[in-house]
Design an enzyme around this catalytic site. Structure first.
Site, PDB file in Angstrom:
ATOM      1  N   ASN A   7      38.003  48.164  45.363  1.00 38.09           N
ATOM      2  CA  ASN A   7      37.977  46.706  45.172  1.00 38.09           C
ATOM      3  C   ASN A   7      38.467  46.065  46.469  1.00 38.09           C
ATOM      4  O   ASN A   7      39.659  46.028  46.750  1.00 38.09           O
ATOM      5  CB  ASN A   7      38.906  46.364  43.997  1.00 38.09           C
ATOM      6  CG  ASN A   7      38.942  44.877  43.704  1.00 38.09           C
ATOM      7  OD1 ASN A   7      38.350  44.070  44.432  1.00 38.09           O
ATOM      8  ND2 ASN A   7      39.638  44.500  42.639  1.00 38.09           N
ATOM      9  N   ARG A  92      33.688  47.145  43.093  1.00 43.91           N
ATOM     10  CA  ARG A  92      33.721  45.836  42.466  1.00 43.91           C
ATOM     11  C   ARG A  92      33.059  44.843  43.425  1.00 43.91           C
ATOM     12  O   ARG A  92      33.410  44.765  44.603  1.00 43.91           O
ATOM     13  CB  ARG A  92      35.157  45.400  42.235  1.00 43.91           C
ATOM     14  CG  ARG A  92      35.196  44.032  41.605  1.00 43.91           C
ATOM     15  CD  ARG A  92      36.487  43.350  41.819  1.00 43.91           C
ATOM     16  NE  ARG A  92      36.450  42.051  41.189  1.00 43.91           N
ATOM     17  CZ  ARG A  92      37.259  41.074  41.509  1.00 43.91           C
ATOM     18  NH1 ARG A  92      38.164  41.243  42.456  1.00 43.91           N
ATOM     19  NH2 ARG A  92      37.188  39.921  40.897  1.00 43.91           N
ATOM     20  N   HIS A 181      35.276  37.193  36.180  1.00 41.59           N
ATOM     21  CA  HIS A 181      36.155  38.054  35.381  1.00 41.59           C
ATOM     22  C   HIS A 181      35.361  38.820  34.323  1.00 41.59           C
ATOM     23  O   HIS A 181      35.927  39.257  33.312  1.00 41.59           O
ATOM     24  CB  HIS A 181      37.223  37.231  34.612  1.00 41.59           C
ATOM     25  CG  HIS A 181      38.284  36.637  35.465  1.00 41.59           C
ATOM     26  ND1 HIS A 181      38.849  35.400  35.184  1.00 41.59           N
ATOM     27  CD2 HIS A 181      38.911  37.087  36.565  1.00 41.59           C
ATOM     28  CE1 HIS A 181      39.765  35.122  36.080  1.00 41.59           C
ATOM     29  NE2 HIS A 181      39.827  36.117  36.944  1.00 41.59           N
ATOM     30  N   ARG A 242      44.651  26.750  41.340  1.00 34.89           N
ATOM     31  CA  ARG A 242      43.339  26.083  41.260  1.00 34.89           C
ATOM     32  C   ARG A 242      43.350  24.999  40.183  1.00 34.89           C
ATOM     33  O   ARG A 242      43.935  25.203  39.118  1.00 34.89           O
ATOM     34  CB  ARG A 242      42.244  27.099  40.923  1.00 34.89           C
ATOM     35  CG  ARG A 242      41.904  28.000  42.069  1.00 34.89           C
ATOM     36  CD  ARG A 242      40.908  29.063  41.646  1.00 34.89           C
ATOM     37  NE  ARG A 242      41.432  30.381  41.957  1.00 34.89           N
ATOM     38  CZ  ARG A 242      40.936  31.515  41.472  1.00 34.89           C
ATOM     39  NH1 ARG A 242      39.901  31.503  40.661  1.00 34.89           N
ATOM     40  NH2 ARG A 242      41.477  32.662  41.800  1.00 34.89           N
ATOM     41  N   ASP A 284      53.745  30.888  40.009  1.00 37.50           N
ATOM     42  CA  ASP A 284      54.127  32.021  39.177  1.00 37.50           C
ATOM     43  C   ASP A 284      54.817  31.526  37.901  1.00 37.50           C
ATOM     44  O   ASP A 284      55.775  30.755  37.965  1.00 37.50           O
ATOM     45  CB  ASP A 284      55.057  32.956  39.966  1.00 37.50           C
ATOM     46  CG  ASP A 284      55.245  34.277  39.248  1.00 37.50           C
ATOM     47  OD1 ASP A 284      55.705  34.269  38.085  1.00 37.50           O
ATOM     48  OD2 ASP A 284      54.933  35.312  39.849  1.00 37.50           O
ATOM     49  N   GLY A 334      48.677  36.365  30.111  1.00 37.85           N
ATOM     50  CA  GLY A 334      48.279  36.716  28.738  1.00 37.85           C
ATOM     51  C   GLY A 334      49.000  37.943  28.212  1.00 37.85           C
ATOM     52  O   GLY A 334      49.338  38.031  27.037  1.00 37.85           O
ATOM     53  N   GLU A 385      40.211  46.722  34.578  1.00 36.58           N
ATOM     54  CA  GLU A 385      38.909  46.553  35.225  1.00 36.58           C
ATOM     55  C   GLU A 385      38.465  47.831  35.938  1.00 36.58           C
ATOM     56  O   GLU A 385      37.289  48.162  35.956  1.00 36.58           O
ATOM     57  CB  GLU A 385      38.971  45.386  36.206  1.00 36.58           C
ATOM     58  CG  GLU A 385      39.047  44.047  35.476  1.00 36.58           C
ATOM     59  CD  GLU A 385      39.580  42.903  36.307  1.00 36.58           C
ATOM     60  OE1 GLU A 385      38.773  42.092  36.753  1.00 36.58           O
ATOM     61  OE2 GLU A 385      40.802  42.821  36.522  1.00 36.58           O
TER      62      GLU A 385
END
Ligand code: ADP
Length: 400
Positions: A7, A92, A181, A242, A284, A334, A385
């Protein structure tokens, strides 16, 4: 077969070696500061007590991958004796435009197609392609597979992906919603269905990938039908730095009022907005929660705005799918932030969504978080992932 997963970012590279017979991790690592002073590789053999670190000049991704190959074949901290023991490499790749709806074996035609997508992901696709080039140069006979962030969302119907701007912008420049994602949403959805002991083809799922970058996806009967990120990963939820959805007129207004130079508005919306922009404290969530506990009003507001937007999308996707069987939380926030999960799920019992506050006291572990009488299941599924990339790679090269 062992699969190497790569990646590549612009100045960093993450890798893993997996044994696909058992789907177990053999080694993983990170190369940082590629092309900068102080390039460093940190390599970790599964089960080893100490990490191996080497600071050495690495001018480009080929140098970096050279060091990865040395690390994984090293007689002390390596996990294989020669590169022949790597059966395939999974890369990726962020953007495959409308070209690929699933992972593919990398051929010269695929590389050309991905080069055509550079305009759509100028920050991400070039380093991804450098990683592919570097591997091709160093291991010319090893098959390689591209796994794309956008692929899973190619099942979205046009009403989900078409923007209401003149249609020729879609036809000429490919301006539409793509979603990102995808590998993570797909992984946690499949794993979630397994945990529930049900076929994914019969489930309506909402997957919430809440990390530094964050997106929510509506997955109906195994297929992505809508997702919150769009043409770029800037759309949708409020994120670490963002903005997510804003009135597009703000961009022109900000440019005029702030006398912004070309590119500056883009920089503000991508790097200085989100919960960092609102709070002025940090991107964060651990810092934000600490500040909120100390009574910092803007940190409290940032957390509330973040949660509001996640709830907004959950509500929208319940409407789009005419219901939901399970809501799945994943990624840094999450998986770890029980307080945020609590705010997001609170006061939704009329929709059959009830979080169990005791079960919710968990971090980074596959768990059912809903109460026994909750109509909608709430799950925590840590994303993986790399495993998803390795699985697709293995499947494609062995044609299973
Ligand atoms: P990305 O891959 O997009 O960089 P991650 O999925 O790794 O992001 O998520 C990183 C974010 O997860 C951090 O910025 C932090 O806000 C959040 N996070 C990690 N651990 C915790 C925790 N214990 N409590 C709250 N937030 C956490």
């Amino acid at each position: 077969m062992n699969v190497l997963v790569i990646n590549c970012g612009s100045s960093s590279l993450k890798y893993q070696v997996l044994d696909m017979k058992t789907e177990s991790l053999m080694a993983k690592g990170l190369v940082e500061r590629i092309g900068l002073d102080g390039s460093i590789i940190t390599h970790e053999k599964a089960g080893a007590e100490e990490k191996f670190k080497l600071e050495t000049p690495m001018a480009n991704h080929t140098d970096a991958i050279g060091h990865v190959l040395e690390a994984i074949t090293d007689k002390d901290h390596g996990v294989i004796t020669s590169m022949d023991e790597i059966g395939a490499v999974g890369h990726r790749v962020v953007h495959a435009g409308e070209k690929y709806a699933s992972s593919v074996l990398i051929t010269p035609d695929v590389i050309n197609a991905l080069e055509e997508c550079v305009d759509l992901a100028p920050l991400h696709n070039p380093p991804n392609l450098s990683g592919i080039d570097a591997c091709k140069a160093l291991m010319p006979n090893t098959p390689m597979v591209g796994v794309f962030d956008t692929a899973f969302h190619q099942t979205m119907p046009p009403e989900s992906y078409i923007y209401a701007i003149p249609y020729e912008y879609y036809e000429k420049y490919g301006i539409r919603r793509y979603g990102f994602h995808g590998t993570s949403h797909k992984y946690v959805a499949e794993r979630g269905a397994e945990i529930l002991g049900q076929s994914i083809d019969k489930l309506k799922l909402i997957t919430c990938h809440l990390g530094n970058g964050a997106s929510v996806t509506a997955i109906k009967y195994g297929k992505s039908i809508d997702t919150s990120m769009g043409f770029t990963p800037l759309e949708g939820l409020v994120m670490g730095t963002r903005s997510g959805d804003i009135d597009p007129a703000i961009v022109t207004f900000m440019r005029e009022k702030g006398n912004l130079k070309p590119g500056e508005a883009n920089d503000i919306l991508n790097k200085k907005s989100g919960v960092l922009g609102i709070s002025g404290v940090s991107s964060d969530f651990r810092d934000l929660e600490k500040a909120a506990e100390e009574g910092n009003e803007r940190a409290i507001l940032a957390l509330k705005v973040f949660a509001h937007k996640v709830r907004f999308y959950i509500g929208a996707y319940i409407a789009e799918m005419n219901g939901v069987d399970a809501i799945i939380f994943t990624a840094g926030v999450g998986e770890n932030d029980m307080g945020m999960r609590d705010i997001i799920c609170s006061n939704l019992h009329n929709l059959g969504i009830k979080l169990d506050l005791v079960k919710n006291r968990v971090r980074g572990k596959e768990t059912v978080l809903s109460t026994d009488d909750s109509k909608v299941k709430i799950l925590l599924v840590p994303t993986n992932e790399e495993l998803m990339i390795a699985r697709d790679t293995y499947k494609i090269v062995t044609k299973k």
